[in-house]
Design a protein around this motif. Structure first.
Motif, PDB file in Angstrom:
ATOM      1  N   TYR A 157     -95.296-157.170 -63.431  1.00 26.89           N
ATOM      2  CA  TYR A 157     -95.471-156.179 -62.365  1.00 26.89           C
ATOM      3  C   TYR A 157     -96.755-155.382 -62.596  1.00 26.89           C
ATOM      4  O   TYR A 157     -97.537-155.157 -61.677  1.00 26.89           O
ATOM      5  N   GLY A 158     -96.945-154.936 -63.837  1.00 24.94           N
ATOM      6  CA  GLY A 158     -98.137-154.157 -64.149  1.00 24.94           C
ATOM      7  C   GLY A 158     -99.415-154.956 -64.001  1.00 24.94           C
ATOM      8  O   GLY A 158    -100.394-154.474 -63.440  1.00 24.94           O
ATOM      9  N   LEU A 159     -99.408-156.190 -64.474  1.00 26.19           N
ATOM     10  CA  LEU A 159    -100.611-157.021 -64.395  1.00 26.19           C
ATOM     11  C   LEU A 159    -100.956-157.386 -62.954  1.00 26.19           C
ATOM     12  O   LEU A 159    -102.114-157.630 -62.639  1.00 26.19           O
ATOM     13  N   TYR A 160     -99.951-157.424 -62.090  1.00 28.06           N
ATOM     14  CA  TYR A 160    -100.206-157.714 -60.677  1.00 28.06           C
ATOM     15  C   TYR A 160    -100.495-156.465 -59.865  1.00 28.06           C
ATOM     16  O   TYR A 160    -100.564-156.513 -58.649  1.00 28.06           O
ATOM     17  N   GLY A 161    -100.665-155.329 -60.549  1.00 26.74           N
ATOM     18  CA  GLY A 161    -101.154-154.140 -59.879  1.00 26.74           C
ATOM     19  C   GLY A 161    -100.127-153.110 -59.455  1.00 26.74           C
ATOM     20  O   GLY A 161    -100.474-152.172 -58.736  1.00 26.74           O
ATOM     21  N   ASP A 162     -98.876-153.234 -59.895  1.00 25.55           N
ATOM     22  CA  ASP A 162     -97.885-152.222 -59.542  1.00 25.55           C
ATOM     23  C   ASP A 162     -98.225-150.924 -60.281  1.00 25.55           C
ATOM     24  O   ASP A 162     -98.105-150.838 -61.507  1.00 25.55           O
ATOM     25  N   GLU A 163     -98.674-149.938 -59.528  1.00 27.32           N
ATOM     26  CA  GLU A 163     -99.174-148.690 -60.118  1.00 27.32           C
ATOM     27  C   GLU A 163     -98.106-147.914 -60.871  1.00 27.32           C
ATOM     28  O   GLU A 163     -98.394-147.291 -61.889  1.00 27.32           O
ATOM     29  N   GLN A 164     -96.870-147.940 -60.393  1.00 27.38           N
ATOM     30  CA  GLN A 164     -95.789-147.222 -61.078  1.00 27.38           C
ATOM     31  C   GLN A 164     -95.515-147.824 -62.448  1.00 27.38           C
ATOM     32  O   GLN A 164     -95.273-147.102 -63.412  1.00 27.38           O
ATOM     33  N   THR A 165     -95.555-149.141 -62.536  1.00 24.89           N
ATOM     34  CA  THR A 165     -95.312-149.813 -63.817  1.00 24.89           C
ATOM     35  C   THR A 165     -96.425-149.500 -64.804  1.00 24.89           C
ATOM     36  O   THR A 165     -96.162-149.188 -65.966  1.00 24.89           O
ATOM     37  N   VAL A 166     -97.660-149.563 -64.346  1.00 20.65           N
ATOM     38  CA  VAL A 166     -98.798-149.253 -65.213  1.00 20.65           C
ATOM     39  C   VAL A 166     -98.715-147.801 -65.671  1.00 20.65           C
ATOM     40  O   VAL A 166     -98.900-147.502 -66.859  1.00 20.65           O
ATOM     41  N   ALA A 167     -98.414-146.905 -64.756  1.00 20.17           N
ATOM     42  CA  ALA A 167     -98.307-145.481 -65.098  1.00 20.17           C
ATOM     43  C   ALA A 167     -97.210-145.252 -66.133  1.00 20.17           C
ATOM     44  O   ALA A 167     -97.393-144.458 -67.071  1.00 20.17           O
ATOM     45  N   LYS A 168     -96.082-145.929 -65.983  1.00 18.96           N
ATOM     46  CA  LYS A 168     -94.984-145.779 -66.945  1.00 18.96           C
ATOM     47  C   LYS A 168     -95.397-146.307 -68.315  1.00 18.96           C
ATOM     48  O   LYS A 168     -95.078-145.706 -69.334  1.00 18.96           O
ATOM     49  N   GLY A 169     -96.119-147.428 -68.339  1.00 20.09           N
ATOM     50  CA  GLY A 169     -96.609-147.963 -69.611  1.00 20.09           C
ATOM     51  C   GLY A 169     -97.532-146.987 -70.318  1.00 20.09           C
ATOM     52  O   GLY A 169     -97.415-146.757 -71.526  1.00 20.09           O
ATOM     53  N   LEU A 170     -98.451-146.397 -69.557  1.00 19.51           N
ATOM     54  CA  LEU A 170     -99.366-145.414 -70.145  1.00 19.51           C
ATOM     55  C   LEU A 170     -98.626-144.151 -70.578  1.00 19.51           C
ATOM     56  O   LEU A 170     -98.954-143.533 -71.602  1.00 19.51           O
ATOM     57  N   GLU A 171     -97.612-143.781 -69.812  1.00 18.55           N
ATOM     58  CA  GLU A 171     -96.789-142.618 -70.176  1.00 18.55           C
ATOM     59  C   GLU A 171     -96.064-142.866 -71.501  1.00 18.55           C
ATOM     60  O   GLU A 171     -96.021-141.993 -72.375  1.00 18.55           O
ATOM     61  N   LEU A 172     -95.509-144.062 -71.661  1.00 24.19           N
ATOM     62  CA  LEU A 172     -94.817-144.386 -72.905  1.00 24.19           C
ATOM     63  C   LEU A 172     -95.785-144.459 -74.081  1.00 24.19           C
ATOM     64  O   LEU A 172     -95.423-144.113 -75.205  1.00 24.19           O
TER      65      LEU A 172
END
Length: 83
Positions: free
Chosen positions: A5-20
């Motif tokens: 999801y993150g690699l395909y550009g889902d911004e919420q997933t990327v944001a959660k990864g950076l938050e963690l």
């Protein structure tokens, strides 16, 4: 699945990864469950900048186990080259 999801550009997933990742910076690696750390490392390497990559490299050098080093290497493999 979350990594995709993150690699395909889902911004919420990327944001959660950076938050963690920020949680790990503040509270240590063990603050994030081991079963999702590779995903967090990968999303951080993929979407983060030089400071985040330096953090991942430091974690690699200081990792207590080879298993954690493997998680970090797999995650850091997602680094994007500057455009």
């Amino acid at each position: 699945m979350l990594l995709l999801y993150g690699l395909y550009g889902d911004e919420q997933t990327v944001a959660k990864g950076l938050e963690l990742c920020a949680v790990m910076v503040k509270h240590g690696v063990r603050a994030v469950p081991a079963d999702i750390r590779t995903t967090v490392y990968a999303l951080t390497a993929y979407a983060g900048g030089a400071p985040e990559l330096e953090f991942l490299q430091r974690l690699y050098r200081e990792a207590a186990t080879q298993e954690e080093q493997h998680r970090l290497i797999r995650g850091m493999a997602m680094v994007q080259t500057p455009k």
